[in-house]
Design an enzyme around this catalytic site. Structure first.
Site, PDB file in Angstrom:
ATOM      1  CD  GLU A   1      -2.920  -1.134   2.335  1.00 48.21           C
ATOM      2  OE1 GLU A   1      -2.832  -0.248   3.199  1.00 48.21           O
ATOM      3  OE2 GLU A   1      -3.803  -2.021   2.354  1.00 48.21           O
TER       4      GLU A   1
ATOM      5  CG  ASN B   1      -0.777  -6.922  -1.482  1.00 49.69           C
ATOM      6  OD1 ASN B   1      -1.386  -7.480  -2.392  1.00 49.69           O
ATOM      7  ND2 ASN B   1      -1.248  -6.828  -0.239  1.00 49.69           N
TER       8      ASN B   1
ATOM      9  CG  HIS C   1      -9.981  -5.419   0.573  1.00 50.71           C
ATOM     10  ND1 HIS C   1     -10.155  -6.595   1.260  1.00 50.71           N
ATOM     11  CD2 HIS C   1      -8.675  -5.087   0.748  1.00 50.71           C
ATOM     12  CE1 HIS C   1      -9.015  -6.964   1.833  1.00 50.71           C
ATOM     13  NE2 HIS C   1      -8.100  -6.063   1.535  1.00 50.71           N
TER      14      HIS C   1
ATOM     15  CD  GLU D   1      -4.741  -7.757   1.678  1.00 56.24           C
ATOM     16  OE1 GLU D   1      -5.600  -7.016   2.172  1.00 56.24           O
ATOM     17  OE2 GLU D   1      -3.515  -7.540   1.767  1.00 56.24           O
TER      18      GLU D   1
ATOM     19  CG  ASP E   1     -12.703  -8.597   1.713  1.00 57.62           C
ATOM     20  OD1 ASP E   1     -12.501  -7.713   0.871  1.00 57.62           O
ATOM     21  OD2 ASP E   1     -12.303  -8.508   2.894  1.00 57.62           O
TER      22      ASP E   1
HETATM   23  C1  XIL Z   1      -6.318  -6.253   8.227  1.00 57.04           C
HETATM   24  C2  XIL Z   1      -6.651  -7.435   9.119  1.00 57.04           C
HETATM   25  O1  XIL Z   1      -7.569  -8.244   8.440  1.00 57.04           O
HETATM   26  C3  XIL Z   1      -7.205  -6.969  10.420  1.00 57.04           C
HETATM   27  O2  XIL Z   1      -7.337  -8.054  11.317  1.00 57.04           O
HETATM   28  C4  XIL Z   1      -6.289  -5.923  11.053  1.00 57.04           C
HETATM   29  O3  XIL Z   1      -6.910  -5.407  12.199  1.00 57.04           O
HETATM   30  C5  XIL Z   1      -6.008  -4.809  10.082  1.00 57.04           C
HETATM   31  O4  XIL Z   1      -5.464  -5.343   8.883  1.00 57.04           O
HETATM   32  N1  XIL Z   1      -4.983  -4.497   3.644  1.00 57.04           N
HETATM   33  C6  XIL Z   1      -4.000  -5.373   4.057  1.00 57.04           C
HETATM   34  C7  XIL Z   1      -4.272  -6.265   5.201  1.00 57.04           C
HETATM   35  O5  XIL Z   1      -2.954  -5.460   3.417  1.00 57.04           O
HETATM   36  O6  XIL Z   1      -3.123  -6.507   5.958  1.00 57.04           O
HETATM   37  C8  XIL Z   1      -5.356  -5.732   6.089  1.00 57.04           C
HETATM   38  O7  XIL Z   1      -5.652  -6.709   7.075  1.00 57.04           O
HETATM   39  C9  XIL Z   1      -6.571  -5.372   5.288  1.00 57.04           C
HETATM   40  C10 XIL Z   1      -6.243  -4.301   4.276  1.00 57.04           C
END
Ligand code: XIL
Length: 454
Positions: free
Chosen positions: A162, A204, A240, A267, A269
Site C-alpha cells: 500500500e 501489494n 476488497h 485479499e 472479499d
Molecule cells: C487487516 C486485518 O484483516 C485486520 O485483522 C487488522 O486489524 C487490520 O489489517 N490491507 C492489508 C491487510 O494489506 O493486511 C489488512 O488486514 C486489510 C487491508
C-alpha cells in the site's frame, strides 16, 4: 425456423459431448490430486492455488481448521507477520504466531504467502517514532531479519504494501517510509531478494482493480523496476470489492502480466447482493490470465472477516458454503475447459519415471500442458533408506523455459534445470514421497528427470 432449431440442437449436442469428453480427461488429470470438489483442488487443475488469510488465534477452532484444511492450498497470516507483530521492540524479533501459522500450513501441504514486510500501517511504536536514515536502516534490517527467518519457506512475500496514494495523482502515499527517499521500495526488494532468493517478491495494494491513476502509477513503477533489474516477481491485487468489479478488471491484470510479472489476487472479499456473481467474475479473470498464479480470500467465514457486518466471504458464520462459494468453485472447474489460449485447455499426464533406484531416490514428472505452456508436478520418492536432502535435474526440450517454481530451490530456466529441496521437504522417509512443481512456456513434452539423494 426448423433448420435453425435443428442446427442449434445439434450444436448443443456437440458441445455437450465435447464437455463430457473434456470433463472425463480432466477427471483423469486430477485423479491423483483428488476430485475437484474443493477450492484448492479445483484451482490446481490449472496450476493455480486458492488461499485464505489465517489468524493464529483461530487455529484451535475446529470448524475453522476443518474448512481451512479441506479447501485451501495457500495461507496468508492475517496479521502475524506484520512489523508490529514480528519486531515489537527494535532488534527483538517475535516469530511465534507467524511460525504457528506457517507450520500448520506446511504440515497440511499448503504454501504460505508472507504478508507484509513494510507498510505504513501496523508499524510498532518505536518505528513510527523514527525518521530519515535511522528509519531506513531499521526498515531494511527488518526486511532482512524477517525474510531470513522464513528463508526457503515462503512462496511469495508482500515486500511492500500500500505505498501508492488513492485518488488521481498516481503518486506515492506520504508516510514515514516514503519520506526516507523515493528509492525505499527498491531498497526493500533488494534486501528481501538477498535474504530469501527463493521467494517471489510482490508489491501489494488496493483500489488497483481496474485501470486507474493509482494502478497506472504502480504499473509504471513495475515497468521501471523490470527495466533496471530491481528484483520484483509479482503484483498483488487486494480486491476488497463492494458489489462489483471494474469492467476492465481482467484487462488490468493482463497489462501487469504483460510486463513479465506474476499477478495474484491477494485479499479478496466482496460485499453486497451481487456478491456471488462478482466472485465468479474475479475468479474467471484470474483464470483467463496465464500469469495469474492464484487467488486468496481475506478470511474463511463471514464472522472471521475484518469487514464486520458486511459478510463478504465464501462461508457463513456457521461454516456453511454460500452461493459465492459455488460461484467460485464452478468458475475454477470451468477454467480447465475454457479455450482461451492463455489458460490451460488440454491437460495431459505423461509420466516419465527415469531414475535408477541405486541413487537413493526416484523422480517422476507429470505434465499439464496447453498450447504455449505447461505446469509440471515432480514427485520425489525415497528408496529403501530415508532422504535427508535431494536434488532433481529436469531436462527440458529446447524451446521450453521455466517461469516459476515452488517447493524447491531452482537453478537454471532452460535445458538442464536443477531443483533442490527446501527446508521443509528435504526429509523423506523410506518409500515415502514429496512433490514440487514448476510452470513454464513452450512445450515440455519429452521432459525427463533424475533424482540424487543428499
Ligand atoms: C487487516 C486485518 O484483516 C485486520 O485483522 C487488522 O486489524 C487490520 O489489517 N490491507 C492489508 C491487510 O494489506 O493486511 C489488512 O488486514 C486489510 C487491508
Amino acid at each position: 425456423m426448423k433448420p435453425t432449431s435443428r442446427s442449434l440442437s445439434r450444436a448443443a449436442l456437440a458441445s455437450t459431448l465435447l464437455a463430457a469428453s473434456i470433463g472425463a480427461s480432466l477427471l483423469l488429470a486430477t485423479t491423483s490430486a483428488g476430485a475437484a470438489t474443493t477450492l484448492g483442488a479445483s484451482a490446481a487443475q490449472t496450476g493455480r492455488y486458492f488461499g485464505t488469510a489465517v489468524s493464529a488465534g483461530k487455529l484451535g477452532d475446529t470448524t475453522y481448521v476443518g474448512i481451512l484444511n479441506r479447501e485451501f492450498s495457500m495461507v496468508t497470516p492475517e496479521n502475524e507477520m506484520k512489523w508490529d507483530a514480528t519486531e515489537p521492540n527494535q532488534g527483538q524479533f517475535s516469530f511465534t504466531n507467524g511460525d504457528r501459522i506457517l507450520n500448520q500450513a506446511v504440515s497440511n501441504g499448503k504454501r504460505v504467502r508472507g504478508h507484509a514486510l513494510l507498510w505504513h500501517q501496523q508499524q510498532p511504536g518505536w518505528a513510527q517514532g523514527l525518521s530519515g536514515s535511522a528509519l531506513r536502516q531499521a526498515a531494511l534490517n527488518h526486511v532482512t531479519q524477517v525474510a531470513t527467518h522464513y528463508q526457503g519457506k515462503i512462496y511469495a512475500w508482500d515486500v511492500v504494501n500500500e505505498a501508492f496514494a488513492d485518488g488521481g495523482s498516481g503518486g506515492r502515499r506520504d508516510s514515514n517510509l516514503q519520506r526516507t527517499g523515493n528509492d525505499w521500495i527498491e531498497a526493500a526488494f533488494r534486501a528481501a531478494r538477498a535474504a530469501d532468493p527463493g521467494a517471489k517478491l510482490c508489491y501489494n495494494d488496493y483500489n488497483t482493480d481496474g485501470v486507474n491513476a493509482k494502478s497506472t502509477g504502480i504499473y509504471n513503477m513495475v515497468r521501471d523496476f523490470k527495466s533496471r533489474g530491481v528484483p520484483i516477481d509479482c503484483v498483488g491485487f487486494q480486491s476488497h470489492l463492494s458489489n462489483s468489479a471494474p469492467s476492465d478488471y481482467q484487462a488490468n491484470l493482463q497489462r501487469f502480466a504483460d510486463l513479465g510479472v506474476e499477478v495474484q489476487i491477494t485479499e479478496l472479499d466482496i460485499s453486497g447482493s451481487n456478491q456471488a456473481n462478482v466472485y465468479g467474475t474475479v475468479t474467471r479473470a484470474c483464470l483467463a490470465v496465464a500469469r495469474c498464479a492464484g487467488l486468496t480470500v481475506w478470511g474463511i467465514r463471514d464472522s472471521d472477516s475484518w469487514r464486520t457486518g458486511e459478510n463478504p466471504l465464501l462461508f457463513d458464520g456457521n461454516g456453511n458454503k454460500k452461493a459465492a462459494y459455488t460461484s467460485v468453485l464452478d468458475a475454477l472447474n470451468a477454467g480447465g475447459t475454457t479455450t482461451t489460449p492463455t489458460t490451460p485447455t488440454t491437460p495431459t499426464t505423461p509420466t516419465t519415471p527415469t531414475t535408477p533406484s541405486n541413487s537413493g531416490c526416484t523422480s517422476s514428472v507429470s505434465l499439464d500442458s496447453w498450447n504455449g505452456g505447461f505446469v509440471a508436478t515432480v514427485r520425489v520418492t525415497a528408496g529403501s533408506t530415508a532422504l535427508s536432502g535431494w536434488s532433481v535435474t529436469t531436462n527440458l526440450p529446447s524451446g521450453a523455459t521455466v517461469t516459476s517454481g515452488w517447493n524447491a530451490g531452482q537453478s537454471g530456466t532452460t535445458g538442464s534445470v536443477k531443483w533442490t529441496n527446501v527446508g521443509y521437504n528435504g526429509n523423506v522417509a523410506a518409500g515415502q514421497s514429496t512433490q514440487f512443481g514448476f510452470q513454464g512456456t513452450g512445450s515440455a513434452d519429452g521432459i525427463t528427470s533424475s533424482c540424487t539423494a543428499g
